[in-house]
Design a protein around this motif. Structure first.
Motif, short mmCIF file in Angstrom:
data_model
loop_
_atom_site.label_atom_id
_atom_site.label_comp_id
_atom_site.label_asym_id
_atom_site.label_seq_id
_atom_site.Cartn_x
_atom_site.Cartn_y
_atom_site.Cartn_z
N ASP A 1 0.84 -1.21 0.00
CA ASP A 1 0.00 0.00 0.00
C ASP A 1 0.87 1.26 0.00
O ASP A 1 0.58 2.23 -0.71
CB ASP A 1 -0.92 0.01 1.22
N ALA A 2 1.93 1.24 0.81
CA ALA A 2 2.83 2.40 0.87
C ALA A 2 3.55 2.60 -0.46
O ALA A 2 3.74 3.74 -0.91
CB ALA A 2 3.84 2.21 2.00
N ILE A 3 3.94 1.51 -1.11
CA ILE A 3 4.60 1.62 -2.43
C ILE A 3 3.64 2.24 -3.44
O ILE A 3 4.02 3.12 -4.21
CB ILE A 3 5.07 0.22 -2.90
N ASN A 4 2.39 1.80 -3.43
CA ASN A 4 1.41 2.34 -4.37
C ASN A 4 1.16 3.82 -4.13
O ASN A 4 0.81 4.57 -5.06
CB ASN A 4 0.10 1.56 -4.26
N GLU A 5 1.36 4.27 -2.88
CA GLU A 5 1.22 5.69 -2.55
C GLU A 5 2.54 6.44 -2.70
O GLU A 5 2.62 7.63 -2.38
CB GLU A 5 0.69 5.83 -1.12
N GLN A 6 3.59 5.73 -3.16
CA GLN A 6 4.94 6.29 -3.32
C GLN A 6 5.52 6.80 -2.01
O GLN A 6 6.35 7.72 -1.99
CB GLN A 6 4.97 7.38 -4.40
N ASP A 7 5.10 6.20 -0.90
CA ASP A 7 5.68 6.51 0.40
C ASP A 7 6.73 5.43 0.69
O ASP A 7 6.50 4.49 1.43
CB ASP A 7 4.59 6.52 1.48
N TYR A 8 7.89 5.59 0.06
CA TYR A 8 8.90 4.53 0.10
C TYR A 8 9.57 4.43 1.47
O TYR A 8 10.01 3.34 1.86
CB TYR A 8 9.93 4.76 -1.00
N ALA A 9 9.66 5.52 2.19
CA ALA A 9 10.23 5.46 3.54
C ALA A 9 9.36 4.60 4.45
O ALA A 9 9.86 3.78 5.23
CB ALA A 9 10.37 6.87 4.11
N MET A 10 8.05 4.76 4.34
CA MET A 10 7.13 3.95 5.13
C MET A 10 7.21 2.48 4.70
O MET A 10 7.24 1.57 5.54
CB MET A 10 5.70 4.47 4.97
N ALA A 11 7.24 2.25 3.39
CA ALA A 11 7.35 0.88 2.89
C ALA A 11 8.62 0.21 3.42
O ALA A 11 8.61 -0.96 3.81
CB ALA A 11 7.36 0.89 1.37
N LEU A 12 9.71 0.98 3.47
CA LEU A 12 10.97 0.44 3.96
C LEU A 12 10.86 0.04 5.43
O LEU A 12 11.39 -0.99 5.84
CB LEU A 12 12.09 1.46 3.75
N ASP A 13 10.17 0.84 6.22
CA ASP A 13 9.98 0.50 7.63
C ASP A 13 9.28 -0.85 7.77
O ASP A 13 9.68 -1.71 8.57
CB ASP A 13 9.15 1.58 8.33
N PHE A 14 8.22 -1.06 7.00
CA PHE A 14 7.48 -2.32 7.07
C PHE A 14 8.36 -3.49 6.63
O PHE A 14 8.38 -4.56 7.25
CB PHE A 14 6.23 -2.26 6.21
N LEU A 15 9.12 -3.29 5.55
CA LEU A 15 9.92 -4.38 5.00
C LEU A 15 11.14 -4.69 5.86
O LEU A 15 11.60 -5.83 5.90
CB LEU A 15 10.33 -4.04 3.57
N ASP A 16 11.65 -3.68 6.57
CA ASP A 16 12.71 -3.95 7.54
C ASP A 16 12.22 -4.94 8.59
O ASP A 16 12.96 -5.85 9.01
CB ASP A 16 13.14 -2.65 8.23
N ASN A 17 10.98 -4.77 9.01
CA ASN A 17 10.40 -5.70 9.98
C ASN A 17 10.17 -7.08 9.38
O ASN A 17 10.35 -8.10 10.06
CB ASN A 17 9.07 -5.14 10.51
N VAL A 18 9.79 -7.12 8.10
CA VAL A 18 9.56 -8.41 7.44
C VAL A 18 10.83 -9.24 7.44
O VAL A 18 10.83 -10.42 7.85
CB VAL A 18 9.07 -8.20 5.99
N VAL A 19 11.96 -8.66 6.98
CA VAL A 19 13.19 -9.45 6.86
C VAL A 19 13.79 -9.76 8.24
O VAL A 19 14.50 -10.75 8.40
CB VAL A 19 14.21 -8.76 5.95
N ALA A 20 13.50 -8.91 9.22
CA ALA A 20 13.99 -9.19 10.58
C ALA A 20 13.21 -10.33 11.22
O ALA A 20 13.79 -11.20 11.87
CB ALA A 20 13.87 -7.93 11.44
N LEU A 21 11.89 -10.34 11.00
CA LEU A 21 11.05 -11.37 11.61
C LEU A 21 11.13 -12.70 10.88
O LEU A 21 11.00 -13.76 11.50
CB LEU A 21 9.59 -10.90 11.65
N GLN A 22 11.32 -12.66 9.55
CA GLN A 22 11.35 -13.90 8.78
C GLN A 22 12.47 -13.81 7.72
O GLN A 22 12.21 -13.60 6.54
CB GLN A 22 10.00 -14.16 8.11
N PRO A 23 13.71 -13.99 8.15
CA PRO A 23 14.84 -13.80 7.23
C PRO A 23 14.94 -14.84 6.12
O PRO A 23 15.71 -14.64 5.17
CB PRO A 23 16.06 -13.87 8.17
N ASP A 24 14.18 -15.93 6.21
CA ASP A 24 14.22 -16.94 5.15
C ASP A 24 13.09 -16.76 4.13
O ASP A 24 12.84 -17.63 3.31
CB ASP A 24 14.16 -18.35 5.74
#
Length: 232
Positions: A121-144
């Motif tokens: 949703d953040a990517i579609n709104e071009q809010d890439y900083a917000m998208a990055l925050d969410f994805l940082d959590n994704v790779v931290a919680l599930q690195p595989d």
């Protein structure tokens, strides 16, 4: 006849691309992209960042939630990738690709799925900083989870951090070497930074897995046309 000659030239051109090891590709120093003339027109399109999902009439198989679900999922991905490789019709191949993407997107975690949706949703709104925050959590919680790394790589490109993008793509492809979208993104980054020979290799690798991938075909044709001065 002319169309057949163009296709033949395209295939022959692919065959002469020099093989370059993945280690060489990922070890390349990457300069920053030049400033965008239009800040509302970032380097990647939404299609390049978010793989197309299956449509409602392209329901994914119910693999259950028992302890064998992961094995069933992997077996289905293997089957679909084999079919994708030998499917000559681009529309049918697109449908198969969407099914593969749907399976790759399944993280097995409601939390991760929600974070990925928020990032989308953040990517579609071009809010890439917000998208990055969410994805940082994704790779931290599930690195595989390979899709998390690939999606974050695309956001890094939009934020002009190509070294981090390539690092994330390296990790994503270690987890799933057949991710043709990740390979396409590697090619895109290399092409953006003038490394067209390496970009051709990445696009060629994507086309070995998904021969009807039209985006990769177009980029290869454009690069070869620029190099040879001949229309593909």
């Amino acid at each position: 006849m002319l169309k057949r000659l163009k296709i033949h030239f395209f295939i022959m051109s692919l065959s002469i691309v020099m093989a370059v090891s993945p280690a060489t590709v990922f070890s390349q120093g990457l300069p920053e992209l030049p400033p965008q003339e239009d800040p509302d027109s970032p380097p990647l399109s939404p299609e390049d960042m978010i793989p197309e999902k299956p449509s409602p009439d392209e329901a994914l198989p119910d693999l259950g939630k028992d302890r064998n679900a992961l094995q069933k999922k992997q077996a289905e991905i293997d089957r679909l990738l084999a079919v994708l490789k030998r499917t000559p019709d681009y529309k049918e191949a697109g449908k198969i690709s969407r099914q593969i993407q749907g399976l790759w997107a399944q993280s097995g975690s409601d939390t991760i799925d929600l974070l990925m949706q928020w990032a989308e949703d953040a990517i579609n709104e071009q809010d890439y900083a917000m998208a990055l925050d969410f994805l940082d959590n994704v790779v931290a919680l599930q690195p595989d989870y390979a899709e998390g790394w690939a999606r974050r790589a695309a956001v890094h490109v939009q934020l002009n951090d190509l070294k981090l993008a390539m690092s994330d793509l390296k990790r994503s492809l270690e987890l799933e070497p057949r991710n043709y979208n990740a390979l396409f993104l590697v090619g895109s980054i290399l092409e953006m930074t003038g490394r067209n020979k390496l970009a051709l290799h990445a696009y060629e690798d994507a086309l070995k897995i998904y021969p009807q991938m039209q985006r990769a075909q177009k980029h290869v044709a454009d690069i070869l046309e620029e190099q040879t001065g001949q229309a593909i």
